[in-house]
Write an enzyme that holds these catalytic residues in place. Structure first.
Site, short mmCIF file in Angstrom:
data_model
loop_
_atom_site.label_atom_id
_atom_site.label_comp_id
_atom_site.label_asym_id
_atom_site.label_seq_id
_atom_site.Cartn_x
_atom_site.Cartn_y
_atom_site.Cartn_z
N GLY A 175 0.80 -1.23 0.00
CA GLY A 175 0.00 0.00 0.00
C GLY A 175 0.82 1.27 0.00
N SER A 176 2.11 1.19 -0.34
CA SER A 176 2.97 2.37 -0.23
C SER A 176 2.81 3.31 -1.41
CB SER A 176 4.42 1.93 -0.11
OG SER A 176 4.78 1.17 -1.25
N SER B 270 3.08 -1.05 -7.37
CA SER B 270 3.26 -2.49 -7.48
C SER B 270 2.52 -3.06 -8.69
CB SER B 270 2.83 -3.19 -6.19
OG SER B 270 1.54 -2.77 -5.83
N SER B 271 1.39 -2.45 -9.09
CA SER B 271 0.66 -3.03 -10.24
C SER B 271 1.45 -2.83 -11.53
CB SER B 271 -0.75 -2.48 -10.34
OG SER B 271 -0.74 -1.08 -10.47
N ASP C 29 3.96 5.34 -15.02
CA ASP C 29 4.43 4.27 -14.14
C ASP C 29 5.15 3.16 -14.92
OD1 ASP C 29 3.07 5.76 -12.29
OD2 ASP C 29 1.31 4.45 -12.26
C1 GLA Z 1 -1.04 7.51 -11.55
C2 GLA Z 1 -1.11 7.11 -13.03
C3 GLA Z 1 -0.02 7.82 -13.83
C4 GLA Z 1 -0.03 9.31 -13.59
C5 GLA Z 1 -0.07 9.62 -12.09
C6 GLA Z 1 -0.23 11.09 -11.80
O1 GLA Z 1 0.13 7.04 -10.96
O2 GLA Z 1 -0.95 5.71 -13.14
O3 GLA Z 1 -0.18 7.52 -15.21
O4 GLA Z 1 -1.09 9.94 -14.26
O5 GLA Z 1 -1.12 8.93 -11.44
O6 GLA Z 1 0.90 11.79 -12.21
#
Ligand code: GLA
Length: 397
Positions: free
Chosen positions: A133-134, A138-139, A183
Site C-alpha cells: 500500500g505504499s 506495485s501493479s 508508471d
Molecule cells: C497515476 C497514473 C499515472 C499518472 C499519475 C499522476 O500514478 O498511473 O499515469 O497519471 O497517477 O501523475
C-alpha cells in the site's frame, strides 16, 4: 550484506518455494521488475507534459516455468491465503475471482492483441518487496515484469518501450484504470542513479543523473485508503480534456503541455469554468516546473529542485485538488523539518504517499517528527521508507 548476495539468496529462496508449490525440474527462470516513485511532474503524463520518476531497488520477482498445456497457475507469496489461482490462455478475461492475477493476465491478453503469440501456459510464483500500500506502483511493476517474462519466454520481438505500452494498455482496457504511461515507463526504463525525464507529446525520454549528495529519498505512506481515487482521477482527466477543447478554440495547441505559463495566462479566459481553469493551470505550470527541475538537476542545483517540488505540491493542493488532509499534513509538516530539501505528494493523490528529499543525518528526526504530527492530526500512523534507485526490469536467472 551486499546487494548481489542478497539477490542471490532471494532467488534461491523463491526457486525452492516454487518447486514446493509447482514441483521440481524443468527450465525455471527468474525475473525482476522494480517499483517507482515520481520526483516531480504529476498529472502531466495524460496532458502531453513531462515527468521525472525513478525506478527503485525494491520490486516484484517472478519465478516461471513453461507448461506443456495452455493452463496458467499463479501463486503470490504476498497473498498466500489465496492459494494457487488457475486460469487459461484460452480464457483471458477479467474476473473478480482472479484477484491479483488480473494484472499478469491482462498483460498476456494485451501481448497477444499486440500480435505476439503465447504458445504455452506457465506456472508462476510472484513475490514483491514493495511495501504494501505504499503507492510505489506495485501493479505497474507486475505488468512490466510480466511483459519482460513473456518476451523472454516466447522470443517475441518487442522492446522495453512497447512492453511499457502493453502494460498501460492492459491496465486501461483489462483492469479498467485509465492511467497514463508514467508508471510503466518509469519501471521499464529504470537505471540506478538515474531519473527518467519522460515527455508524452511529442513522446520522448532520456535519463538524467540523480546526484542527491548527502540526501536520500524518503517515501511517507499516508495509509489512507484510496476510496474514490479512481473515479476522481478520471474526473480530472475529463476536466483537462474539456479545458483543452476550449483553449483550442483560440490556439493551435495539441495538448496542455504545449503552453508556457505566459501563453496560458493570455488564453485562460477561453476556459469557461474557474474549476477547469485551475485544473488546466496545474497541468501547464507542472510541466514547466518539471522542465526547470530537470535543468536544476543537470546544474547540480538541489536547492532549486527542492523548491520546485514544494511548489508542485501547492499546485496539486490548490489548483488540481488531489491532496486532502492526509497528504497535506505529511508534506506541510515535512517542510518544517531541518534537512528537508523538498517534499510533495507523489502518484495519483487522494491518499497514497509523499516523496521527500532529506539529508541523511536528519532522517531519523524527520520520521519521528512528521510521524507524530501525522498521528496527532489524522488519528492513525503513517509509514516511512528510505528508498534507493535501482536497475530496470531484467532476467535474474
Ligand atoms: C497515476 C497514473 C499515472 C499518472 C499519475 C499522476 O500514478 O498511473 O499515469 O497519471 O497517477 O501523475
Amino acid at each position: 550484506m551486499d546487494t548481489t548476495k542478497r539477490e542471490a539468496e532471494t532467488v534461491a529462496r523463491l526457486e525452492k518455494n516454487f518447486s514446493g508449490k509447482f514441483g521440481e525440474g524443468g527450465d525455471i527462470r527468474v525475473y525482476f521488475a522494480p517499483g517507482r516513485v515520481n520526483l516531480i511532474g504529476e498529472h502531466t503524463d495524460y496532458n502531453g507534459g513531462a515527468s521525472l520518476p525513478v525506478a527503485l531497488d525494491v520490486g516484484t520477482y517472478f519465478v516461471v516455468r513453461e507448461r506443456p498445456d495452455r493452463t496458467l497457475r499463479f501463486f503470490s507469496e504476498n497473498f498466500p491465503d489465496e492459494g494457487i489461482i488457475e486460469g487459461s490462455l484460452d480464457d483471458l478475461t477479467w474476473s473478480k475471482e482472479a484477484s491479483w492475477t488480473n494484472y499478469p493476465k491482462g498483460v498476456m491478453w494485451a501481448f497477444e492483441k499486440d500480435g505476439h503469440g503465447i504458445p504455452h501456459g506457465f506456472d508462476i510464483l510472484v513475490w514483491g518487496n514493495i511495501p504494501n500500500g505504499s503507492g510505489l506502483s506495485s501493479s505497474a511493476s507486475v505488468e512490466v515484469g510480466t511483459g519482460i517474462m513473456l518476451k523472454d519466454m516466447t522470443g517475441a520481438d518487442v522492446d522495453l518501450e512497447e512492453i511499457a505500452r502493453i502494460g498501460q494498455y492492459a491496465e486501461n482496457n483489462f483492469n479498467g484504470v485509465n492511467c497514463g504511461i508514467l508508471d510503466q515507463m518509469a519501471i521499464a526504463m529504470g537505471a540506478p542513479g538515474q531519473a527518467l525525464y519522460l515527455r508524452t507529446a511529442p513522446f520522448a525520454y532520456e535519463h538524467v543523473p540523480l546526484d542527491l549528495g548527502d540526501a536520500r529519498i524518503v517515501v511517507a505512506s499516508s495509509n489512507k485508503k484510496r476510496g474514490l481515487g479512481d473515479s476522481k482521477y478520471n474526473e480530472r482527466r475529463a476536466e483537462c480534456e474539456e479545458a483543452l477543447g476550449e483553449l483550442q478554440q483560440e490556439t493551435s495547441i495539441s495538448s496542455l503541455g504545449d503552453l508556457s505559463n505566459e501563453e496560458f495566462a493570455a488564453h485562460e479566459q477561453a476556459i469557461a469554468s474557474p474549476v477547469r481553469r485551475r485544473r488546466a493551470r496545474h497541468a501547464v505550470s507542472e510541466n514547466q516546473r518539471t522542465l526547470e527541475a530537470c535543468s536544476a538537476l543537470r546544474d547540480g542545483d538541489l536547492g532549486k529542485f527542492g523548491e520546485l517540488m514544494n511548489a508542485s505540491h501547492v499546485s496539486l493542493r490548490d489548483d488540481y485538488e488531489v491532496t486532502g488532509p492526509e497528504l497535506d499534513t505529511l508534506v506541510e509538516s515535512a517542510w518544517e523539518q531541518p534537512g528537508v530539501i523538498g517534499a510533495r505528494m507523489t502518484g495519483a493523490g487522494f491518499g497514497g504517499c509523499t516523496v521527500n528529499i532529506v539529508r541523511e543525518q536528519d532522517i531519523p528526526a524527520f520520521i519521528e517528527n512528521v510521524g507524530s504530527k501525522y498521528l496527532d492530526t489524522i488519528g492513525y500512523a503513517a509509514d516511512f521508507f528510505t528508498v534507493n534507485t535501482g536497475e530496470g526490469p531484467r532476467r535474474l536467472k
